[in-house]
Design an enzyme around this catalytic site. Structure first.
Site, PDB file in Angstrom:
ATOM      1  CB  VAL A   5      -0.937   0.019   1.219  1.00  0.00           C
ATOM      2  CG1 VAL A   5      -1.813   1.271   1.194  1.00  0.00           C
ATOM      3  CG2 VAL A   5      -1.807  -1.250   1.257  1.00  0.00           C
TER       4      VAL A   5
ATOM      5  CG  HIS B   2       1.226   1.583   5.995  1.00  0.00           C
ATOM      6  ND1 HIS B   2       1.319   1.770   4.636  1.00  0.00           N
ATOM      7  CD2 HIS B   2       1.604   0.307   6.228  1.00  0.00           C
ATOM      8  CE1 HIS B   2       1.734   0.654   4.078  1.00  0.00           C
ATOM      9  NE2 HIS B   2       1.930  -0.257   5.010  1.00  0.00           N
TER      10      HIS B   2
HETATM   11  P1  5GP Z   1       2.470  -3.031   3.528  1.00  0.00           P
HETATM   12  O1  5GP Z   1       2.488  -4.411   2.917  1.00  0.00           O
HETATM   13  O2  5GP Z   1       2.175  -1.996   2.449  1.00  0.00           O
HETATM   14  O3  5GP Z   1       3.658  -2.693   4.355  1.00  0.00           O
HETATM   15  O4  5GP Z   1       1.255  -3.028   4.549  1.00  0.00           O
HETATM   16  C1  5GP Z   1      -0.075  -2.953   4.171  1.00  0.00           C
HETATM   17  C2  5GP Z   1      -0.855  -3.630   5.250  1.00  0.00           C
HETATM   18  O5  5GP Z   1      -2.211  -3.251   5.130  1.00  0.00           O
HETATM   19  C3  5GP Z   1      -0.813  -5.158   5.203  1.00  0.00           C
HETATM   20  O6  5GP Z   1      -0.210  -5.658   6.391  1.00  0.00           O
HETATM   21  C4  5GP Z   1      -2.271  -5.562   5.044  1.00  0.00           C
HETATM   22  O7  5GP Z   1      -2.614  -6.709   5.796  1.00  0.00           O
HETATM   23  C5  5GP Z   1      -3.003  -4.328   5.535  1.00  0.00           C
HETATM   24  N1  5GP Z   1      -4.308  -4.154   4.918  1.00  0.00           N
HETATM   25  C6  5GP Z   1      -4.585  -4.203   3.575  1.00  0.00           C
HETATM   26  N2  5GP Z   1      -5.889  -3.994   3.365  1.00  0.00           N
HETATM   27  C7  5GP Z   1      -6.460  -3.795   4.582  1.00  0.00           C
HETATM   28  C8  5GP Z   1      -7.803  -3.518   5.009  1.00  0.00           C
HETATM   29  O8  5GP Z   1      -8.745  -3.412   4.229  1.00  0.00           O
HETATM   30  N3  5GP Z   1      -7.999  -3.373   6.352  1.00  0.00           N
HETATM   31  C9  5GP Z   1      -6.984  -3.465   7.268  1.00  0.00           C
HETATM   32  N4  5GP Z   1      -7.301  -3.308   8.559  1.00  0.00           N
HETATM   33  N5  5GP Z   1      -5.703  -3.720   6.899  1.00  0.00           N
HETATM   34  C10 5GP Z   1      -5.445  -3.883   5.565  1.00  0.00           C
END
Ligand code: 5GP
Length: 115
Positions: A96, A100
């Site tokens: 994403v 974050h």
């Molecule tokens: P990244 O992989 O970009 O570091 O982290 C994105 C995070 O967002 C992932 O750990 C994934 O599980 C979380 N995530 C993606 N979609 C959603 C959602 O719709 N709701 C929640 N609560 N978390 C999400």
């Protein structure tokens, strides 16, 4: 215009998620796919910054606010000790591109980054 990120859609109420806490600039939710006993996400309300390097360069005060919010959330929902992870780039697991912080706590497995 690019598509709104999943986090912007959560903030707008278009995707359900419980907002555990928020400030004027930042909000906290539980990760939908937890990788640790405690796995929270601390997210700026603005989608302006794709990753932590852009955020640090563009708004260091907002990055500092994320760290402070992470500290408070880890104390409220866990033991107070936590690991703060910013995946940066798809090769590092970022999916994403709306910056974050992952707040990981609980009984963390020992690995190359800790333990
Ligand atoms: P990244 O992989 O970009 O570091 O982290 C994105 C995070 O967002 C992932 O750990 C994934 O599980 C979380 N995530 C993606 N979609 C959603 C959602 O719709 N709701 C929640 N609560 N978390 C999400």
């Amino acid at each position: 215009m690019t598509e709104p990120s999943v986090f912007t859609r959560i903030l707008r109420g278009e995707i359900p998620a419980e907002i555990l806490s928020e400030t004027e600039n930042v909000f906290v939710i539980r990760d939908i796919a937890p990788q640790a006993p405690l796995h929270l996400l601390v997210i700026p309300k603005t989608a302006e910054y794709r990753d932590v390097t852009e955020l640090a360069a563009g708004d260091p005060a907002l990055l500092a606010e994320m760290v402070a919010v992470a500290k408070d959330a880890a104390a409220e929902h866990g033991s107070g000790d936590f690991r703060l992870v910013f995946n940066t780039g798809s090769g590092a697991g970022q999916t994403v591109f709306h910056v974050h912080a992952h707040v990981l706590g609980g009984d963390l497995a020992e690995g190359s980054l800790g333990g």
